[in-house]
Motif scaffolding. Structure first.
Motif, PDB file in Angstrom:
ATOM      1  N   MET A   1     106.607 -85.644 -29.524  1.00 26.15           N
ATOM      2  CA  MET A   1     105.906 -84.459 -29.619  1.00 26.15           C
ATOM      3  C   MET A   1     105.710 -83.790 -28.383  1.00 26.15           C
ATOM      4  SD  MET A   1     101.826 -84.142 -29.928  1.00 26.15           S
ATOM      5  CE  MET A   1     101.231 -83.868 -28.359  1.00 26.15           C
ATOM      6  N   THR A   2     105.887 -82.400 -27.981  1.00 25.17           N
ATOM      7  CA  THR A   2     105.586 -81.737 -26.710  1.00 25.17           C
ATOM      8  C   THR A   2     104.707 -80.864 -26.940  1.00 25.17           C
ATOM      9  OG1 THR A   2     107.908 -82.046 -26.042  1.00 25.17           O
ATOM     10  CG2 THR A   2     106.794 -80.607 -25.067  1.00 25.17           C
ATOM     11  N   ASN A   3     103.558 -80.974 -26.323  1.00 24.84           N
ATOM     12  CA  ASN A   3     102.465 -79.692 -26.416  1.00 24.84           C
ATOM     13  C   ASN A   3     102.688 -78.750 -25.225  1.00 24.84           C
ATOM     14  OD1 ASN A   3     100.181 -78.574 -26.981  1.00 24.84           O
ATOM     15  ND2 ASN A   3      98.719 -79.679 -25.216  1.00 24.84           N
ATOM     16  N   LYS A   4     102.953 -77.701 -25.815  1.00 26.83           N
ATOM     17  CA  LYS A   4     103.040 -76.332 -24.796  1.00 26.83           C
ATOM     18  C   LYS A   4     101.520 -75.812 -24.714  1.00 26.83           C
ATOM     19  CE  LYS A   4     107.620 -75.560 -26.696  1.00 26.83           C
ATOM     20  NZ  LYS A   4     108.492 -74.612 -27.209  1.00 26.83           N
ATOM     21  N   VAL A   5     101.195 -75.801 -23.334  1.00 22.88           N
ATOM     22  CA  VAL A   5      99.897 -75.277 -22.961  1.00 22.88           C
ATOM     23  C   VAL A   5     100.083 -73.930 -22.245  1.00 22.88           C
ATOM     24  CG1 VAL A   5      97.811 -75.751 -21.619  1.00 22.88           C
ATOM     25  CG2 VAL A   5      99.287 -77.522 -22.809  1.00 22.88           C
ATOM     26  N   PHE A   6      99.109 -72.975 -22.495  1.00 20.74           N
ATOM     27  CA  PHE A   6      98.900 -71.691 -21.895  1.00 20.74           C
ATOM     28  C   PHE A   6      97.434 -71.812 -21.254  1.00 20.74           C
ATOM     29  CE2 PHE A   6      97.033 -67.682 -21.768  1.00 20.74           C
ATOM     30  CZ  PHE A   6      97.767 -66.958 -20.436  1.00 20.74           C
ATOM     31  N   ILE A   7      97.305 -71.550 -19.883  1.00 20.93           N
ATOM     32  CA  ILE A   7      95.772 -71.455 -19.669  1.00 20.93           C
ATOM     33  C   ILE A   7      95.727 -70.120 -18.670  1.00 20.93           C
ATOM     34  CG2 ILE A   7      93.821 -72.414 -18.196  1.00 20.93           C
ATOM     35  CD1 ILE A   7      95.264 -75.275 -18.885  1.00 20.93           C
ATOM     36  N   GLY A   8      94.676 -69.462 -18.888  1.00 21.73           N
ATOM     37  CA  GLY A   8      94.529 -68.161 -17.995  1.00 21.73           C
ATOM     38  C   GLY A   8      93.198 -67.504 -18.171  1.00 21.73           C
ATOM     39  N   GLY A   9      92.946 -66.835 -17.097  1.00 19.06           N
ATOM     40  CA  GLY A   9      91.604 -66.111 -17.101  1.00 19.06           C
ATOM     41  C   GLY A   9      91.067 -65.863 -15.820  1.00 19.06           C
ATOM     42  N   PRO A  10      90.289 -64.823 -15.598  1.00 22.10           N
ATOM     43  CA  PRO A  10      89.899 -64.532 -14.145  1.00 22.10           C
ATOM     44  C   PRO A  10      88.736 -65.254 -13.841  1.00 22.10           C
ATOM     45  CG  PRO A  10      88.599 -62.994 -16.014  1.00 22.10           C
ATOM     46  CD  PRO A  10      89.885 -64.002 -16.832  1.00 22.10           C
ATOM     47  N   ASP A  11      88.605 -65.172 -12.402  1.00 23.27           N
ATOM     48  CA  ASP A  11      87.595 -66.053 -11.632  1.00 23.27           C
ATOM     49  C   ASP A  11      87.063 -64.912 -10.707  1.00 23.27           C
ATOM     50  OD1 ASP A  11      86.080 -67.511  -9.889  1.00 23.27           O
ATOM     51  OD2 ASP A  11      87.513 -68.949  -9.503  1.00 23.27           O
ATOM     52  N   LEU A  12      85.950 -64.491 -10.952  1.00 23.61           N
ATOM     53  CA  LEU A  12      85.113 -63.475 -10.021  1.00 23.61           C
ATOM     54  C   LEU A  12      84.136 -63.790  -9.121  1.00 23.61           C
ATOM     55  CD1 LEU A  12      85.292 -60.884 -12.985  1.00 23.61           C
ATOM     56  CD2 LEU A  12      86.937 -61.005 -11.130  1.00 23.61           C
ATOM     57  N   TRP A  20      72.163 -63.587  -2.038  1.00 20.35           N
ATOM     58  CA  TRP A  20      72.676 -63.657  -3.363  1.00 20.35           C
ATOM     59  C   TRP A  20      74.004 -63.659  -3.543  1.00 20.35           C
ATOM     60  CZ3 TRP A  20      69.005 -64.069  -7.220  1.00 20.35           C
ATOM     61  CH2 TRP A  20      67.868 -63.764  -6.786  1.00 20.35           C
ATOM     62  N   GLN A  21      74.539 -64.595  -4.730  1.00 21.83           N
ATOM     63  CA  GLN A  21      76.099 -64.557  -4.984  1.00 21.83           C
ATOM     64  C   GLN A  21      76.096 -64.779  -6.619  1.00 21.83           C
ATOM     65  OE1 GLN A  21      78.408 -67.167  -2.724  1.00 21.83           O
ATOM     66  NE2 GLN A  21      79.931 -67.234  -4.207  1.00 21.83           N
ATOM     67  N   LEU A  22      76.912 -64.014  -7.183  1.00 23.40           N
ATOM     68  CA  LEU A  22      77.402 -64.416  -8.745  1.00 23.40           C
ATOM     69  C   LEU A  22      78.689 -64.625  -8.919  1.00 23.40           C
ATOM     70  CD1 LEU A  22      76.485 -63.807 -11.687  1.00 23.40           C
ATOM     71  CD2 LEU A  22      77.042 -61.412 -11.377  1.00 23.40           C
ATOM     72  N   ASN A  23      78.977 -65.808  -9.547  1.00 23.43           N
ATOM     73  CA  ASN A  23      80.375 -66.200  -9.812  1.00 23.43           C
ATOM     74  C   ASN A  23      80.210 -66.218 -11.258  1.00 23.43           C
ATOM     75  OD1 ASN A  23      80.621 -66.844  -7.181  1.00 23.43           O
ATOM     76  ND2 ASN A  23      79.254 -68.425  -7.384  1.00 23.43           N
ATOM     77  N   ALA A  24      81.550 -65.651 -11.652  1.00 18.16           N
ATOM     78  CA  ALA A  24      81.879 -65.623 -13.233  1.00 18.16           C
ATOM     79  C   ALA A  24      83.181 -66.002 -13.399  1.00 18.16           C
ATOM     80  CB  ALA A  24      81.488 -64.486 -14.083  1.00 18.16           C
ATOM     81  N   GLN A  25      83.495 -66.997 -14.551  1.00 21.14           N
ATOM     82  CA  GLN A  25      84.892 -67.341 -14.913  1.00 21.14           C
ATOM     83  C   GLN A  25      85.061 -67.157 -16.250  1.00 21.14           C
ATOM     84  OE1 GLN A  25      85.407 -71.188 -13.497  1.00 21.14           O
ATOM     85  NE2 GLN A  25      86.072 -70.653 -11.531  1.00 21.14           N
ATOM     86  N   TYR A  26      86.355 -66.881 -16.662  1.00 20.71           N
ATOM     87  CA  TYR A  26      86.440 -66.737 -18.149  1.00 20.71           C
ATOM     88  C   TYR A  26      87.774 -67.800 -18.233  1.00 20.71           C
ATOM     89  CZ  TYR A  26      88.393 -65.349 -22.695  1.00 20.71           C
ATOM     90  OH  TYR A  26      88.912 -65.588 -24.032  1.00 20.71           O
ATOM     91  N   LEU A  27      87.912 -68.448 -19.470  1.00 22.00           N
ATOM     92  CA  LEU A  27      89.409 -69.084 -19.479  1.00 22.00           C
ATOM     93  C   LEU A  27      89.788 -69.082 -20.755  1.00 22.00           C
ATOM     94  CD1 LEU A  27      91.101 -71.350 -18.024  1.00 22.00           C
ATOM     95  CD2 LEU A  27      89.679 -72.972 -19.639  1.00 22.00           C
ATOM     96  N   HIS A  28      91.110 -68.790 -21.135  1.00 20.59           N
ATOM     97  CA  HIS A  28      91.546 -68.770 -22.420  1.00 20.59           C
ATOM     98  C   HIS A  28      92.626 -69.936 -22.657  1.00 20.59           C
ATOM     99  CE1 HIS A  28      93.064 -67.767 -26.475  1.00 20.59           C
ATOM    100  NE2 HIS A  28      94.274 -67.918 -25.906  1.00 20.59           N
ATOM    101  N   ARG A  29      92.700 -70.682 -23.326  1.00 16.95           N
ATOM    102  CA  ARG A  29      93.558 -71.717 -23.453  1.00 16.95           C
ATOM    103  C   ARG A  29      94.319 -72.066 -24.872  1.00 16.95           C
ATOM    104  NH1 ARG A  29      93.693 -78.031 -21.093  1.00 16.95           N
ATOM    105  NH2 ARG A  29      95.363 -78.810 -22.603  1.00 16.95           N
TER     106      ARG A  29
END
Length: 128
Positions: A1-12, A20-29
């Motif tokens: 078995m070979t698992n193919k993985v995609f991970i991506g998303g912005p880090d703002l 004040w500081q606002l940090n946000a991240q979104y991730l799609h896997r």
């Protein structure tokens, strides 16, 4: 078995002032093949996971602050249901030295739709 993985998303990050500081991240896997647990022989295919976090930090005196406060929100939604998670945290910290601080935080875990789990933590944090 070979698992193919995609991970991506912005880090703002956005800092309208030194207080004040606002940090946000979104991730799609996306995983092509995943075993649902350590004893399973049945594969889950094309497992998608979406996650996000938002953190708001307040330092009353900017970089010179001994105290800092933050609010944090975490969310994970996945085809692999054991990975689903949702929580909100408030945190207060006091800097004793540059690399030594005291911290207290309260977290509400909304993962289980039948009830909410609360956690209260106090800690001593150091880094060298």
């Amino acid at each position: 078995m070979t698992n193919k993985v995609f991970i991506g998303g912005p880090d703002l990050s956005f800092a309208p002032s030194d207080k004040w500081q606002l940090n946000a991240q979104y991730l799609h896997r996306k995983d092509s093949q995943v075993y649902p647990n350590m004893t399973s022989t049945t594969l889950m295919e094309d497992v998608k996971t979406d996650a996000a976090m938002a953190e708001l930090i307040f330092s009353p005196k900017g970089e010179q602050s001994d105290w800092y406060f933050l609010a944090l929100y975490n969310w994970v939604e996945s085809d692999f249901e054991l990975a689903n998670y949702q929580s909100a945290t408030i945190h207060a910290g006091y800097m004793l030295r540059t690399n030594i601080r005291l911290a207290a935080e309260y977290t509400l875990d909304f993962t289980d739709s039948n009830h909410t789990i609360s956690k209260l933590n106090f800690g001593f944090i150091s880094a060298f």
